[in-house]
Design an enzyme around this catalytic site. Structure first.
Site, PDB file in Angstrom:
ATOM      1  N   LYS A   1      59.256  -3.528 -39.247  1.00  0.00           N
ATOM      2  CA  LYS A   1      60.169  -3.603 -38.106  1.00  0.00           C
ATOM      3  C   LYS A   1      59.484  -3.049 -36.871  1.00  0.00           C
ATOM      4  O   LYS A   1      58.562  -2.244 -36.950  1.00  0.00           O
ATOM      5  CB  LYS A   1      61.432  -2.793 -38.410  1.00  0.00           C
ATOM      6  CG  LYS A   1      62.285  -3.444 -39.475  1.00  0.00           C
ATOM      7  CD  LYS A   1      63.714  -2.901 -39.430  1.00  0.00           C
ATOM      8  CE  LYS A   1      64.595  -3.569 -40.446  1.00  0.00           C
ATOM      9  NZ  LYS A   1      64.514  -2.974 -41.801  1.00  0.00           N
ATOM     10  N   CYS A   2      59.969  -3.514 -35.748  1.00  0.00           N
ATOM     11  CA  CYS A   2      59.551  -3.063 -34.440  1.00  0.00           C
ATOM     12  C   CYS A   2      59.503  -1.518 -34.412  1.00  0.00           C
ATOM     13  O   CYS A   2      60.452  -0.915 -34.878  1.00  0.00           O
ATOM     14  CB  CYS A   2      60.610  -3.582 -33.486  1.00  0.00           C
ATOM     15  SG  CYS A   2      60.325  -3.313 -31.798  1.00  0.00           S
ATOM     16  N   PRO A   3      58.455  -0.841 -33.982  1.00  0.00           N
ATOM     17  CA  PRO A   3      57.293  -1.357 -33.238  1.00  0.00           C
ATOM     18  C   PRO A   3      56.072  -1.630 -34.119  1.00  0.00           C
ATOM     19  O   PRO A   3      54.997  -1.908 -33.590  1.00  0.00           O
ATOM     20  CB  PRO A   3      56.981  -0.165 -32.319  1.00  0.00           C
ATOM     21  CG  PRO A   3      57.271   1.028 -33.180  1.00  0.00           C
ATOM     22  CD  PRO A   3      58.437   0.636 -34.051  1.00  0.00           C
TER      23      PRO A   3
ATOM     24  N   SER B   1      61.637   1.255 -31.973  1.00  0.00           N
ATOM     25  CA  SER B   1      60.596   1.447 -30.961  1.00  0.00           C
ATOM     26  C   SER B   1      60.901   2.634 -30.062  1.00  0.00           C
ATOM     27  O   SER B   1      59.995   3.330 -29.609  1.00  0.00           O
ATOM     28  CB  SER B   1      60.456   0.196 -30.098  1.00  0.00           C
ATOM     29  OG  SER B   1      60.094  -0.882 -30.903  1.00  0.00           O
TER      30      SER B   1
END
Lengths: 83, 380
Positions: free
Chosen positions: A16-18, B84
């Protein structure tokens, strides 16, 4: 299918992001100029994010992106050249 | 220093703290295109910077040099799902910044509601306003003697169920004031989940299997008088709800600022005429003290000091620009001046809400993403 022949493939499935970009950046740094990294991701957001990253990146050039259906799910494939 | 030790925050707490005017700043690390589609907003304008997370991966020092915030500020870091932003928050914390990660990112932000109790004149009934900041939409739970009615529920049903349970209520009625075009309604699903009667005007063209109560008239709710009133205009089937002759839930008929767009159905003039009749004749008899509770707001300036969004009919008659027309012709001209294209998704959302169209979970989520465009005037 893309006709680009990659130097190395990074399997970023399930990440998953990042993480797809974190790992891609790390791999790319081990390549020489002109060599190509293929990244296979399952995170849909990676499509826009790889475009955005490549725009500002000094050592990465996005050559191509494609979406491949495989085993009932979508794979997002990115081809990045080390420059 | 206790605040500086906080490293993560939930959407609801972030919204409450921003509304109270706490000096937080926001670093949104999503892709610029996502950021443009919708960012965090609250009652107080919050300083924010959009700097995508991949800038930090590419060149940490260069990214940090672009940040206008200091190490003395509490910086809330935001992304799409919270992954993120956590990465960036940790990276910055290592450099001495006070960063707080928004848990679940914008995915959680777009689905949470801020709950506010309205002050009612009688202990016999209570009204809770559910504010969904991501859509600037408002829904309501009205309670009387153990019975509850939910009006204009959005997609995330759990908060309505939780609130009813917390207060020991049975949800007996669910109402959509009209067929929403700007968000996916939770009305049918909530009725199904609770066994409640579903109210939606019979003229809307609902095609689901659920039986609906489509006529104007009273809804039995504890000891409180609750009456559905036909208020066509925004849509031909729009209804408002008068509670205890004190509160008027208007749906998208009239807002604190502006009125509901009568042009979304492609028949601006005939619907505008209906709306003018509704505003001047149907609602004309109600007293200036009636408290209007709308289904939307156009900006956070409409929020009162108690964090609710409401206005008395008197205030609205005096100050709302949609209520100033001296004649039907003037009103139609006002509507036409404010017309603008409606978002492409609206026709599809309307079909979903009428159960004419079934789409999968992914598309439902995408349809539900954009902001509302229902007010004839946008004061933004």
């Amino acid at each position: 299918m893309s006709t680009i022949s990659e130097t190395k493939t990074l399997d970023a499935q399930g990440l998953k992001c990042p993480m797809p970009i974190v790992k891609a950046k790390k791999e790319l740094d081990t390549l020489s100029a002109g060599e190509i990294l293929k990244v296979v991701a399952t995170d849909k957001g990676s499509v826009l994010d790889f475009q955005g990253w490549a725009k500002t990146a000094k050592t990465a050039k996005l050559l191509d992106q494609e979406t491949v259906s495989e085993g009932g799910r979508e794979l997002y494939v990115h081809y990045i050249e080390r420059v | 220093m206790s605040l500086s030790q906080q490293t993560e925050i939930e959407a609801r707490e972030l919204y409450a703290r921003l509304n109270r005017g706490e000096p937080l700043v926001i670093l949104d690390v999503r892709h610029a295109d996502e950021y443009k589609l919708g960012a965090i907003e609250a009652r107080v304008a919050v300083p924010q910077l959009n700097l995508p997370y991949f800038a930090f991966i590419e060149d940490e020092d260069e990214a940090l040099a672009q940040i206008p915030f200091t190490r003395e500020q509490d910086i809330v870091v935001v992304c799409a799902k919270g992954g993120s932003s956590e990465f960036v928050a940790e990276l910055m914390r290592d450099k001495g910044y006070r960063t707080i990660n928004l848990i679940g990112g914008m995915r959680d932000w777009k689905d949470f509601y801020a709950l506010e109790d309205l002050i009612t004149p009688s202990p016999d009934f209570q009204i809770v306003q559910f504010n969904r900041p991501a859509k600037a939409s408002l829904s309501y739970l009205i309670a009387s003697q153990g019975d509850a009615l939910v009006v204009d529920p959005n997609r995330n049903l759990q908060p309505y169920l939780d609130e009813a349970k917390r207060r020991g209520l049975t949800i007996r009625h669910v109402m959509d004031t009209h067929v929403h075009a700007d968000y996916v309604s939770g009305g049918v699903a909530l009725s199904r989940a609770t066994g409640a009667t579903y109210h939606l005007s019979g003229t809307c063209g609902f095609e689901g299997e659920l039986a609906t109560d489509g006529k104007p008239g009273s809804i039995p709710l504890g000891s409180t008088a609750v009456r559905k009133i036909a208020t066509p205009g925004h849509t031909p089937g729009s209804m408002s709800l008068l509670v205890n002759e004190t509160f008027l839930l208007t749906g998208d008929t009239v807002f604190v600022r502006g009125v509901g767009r009568p042009d979304l159905g492609g028949q601006a003039e005939p619907w505008a005429k209906q709306l003018y009749q509704t505003l001047t004749v149907t609602l004309g008899d109600l007293s200036d003290e009636t408290v209007v509770l709308p289904a939307h707001y156009s900006c956070h300036k409409e929020m009162r000091d108690d964090f609710t969004i409401s206005g008395t009919l008197g205030e609205i008659r005096r100050e709302n620009e949609g209520m100033q027309a001296a004649s039907e012709e003037e009103f139609i001209a006002y509507i036409k001046r404010n017309m603008r294209p409606s978002p492409e998704t609206y026709a599809r959302i309307r079909q979903v809400n009428l159960a004419v169209l079934r789409v999968d979970e992914t598309e439902l989520e995408e349809l539900d993403l954009g902001k509302n465009e229902c007010a004839a005037s946008q004061t933004r």
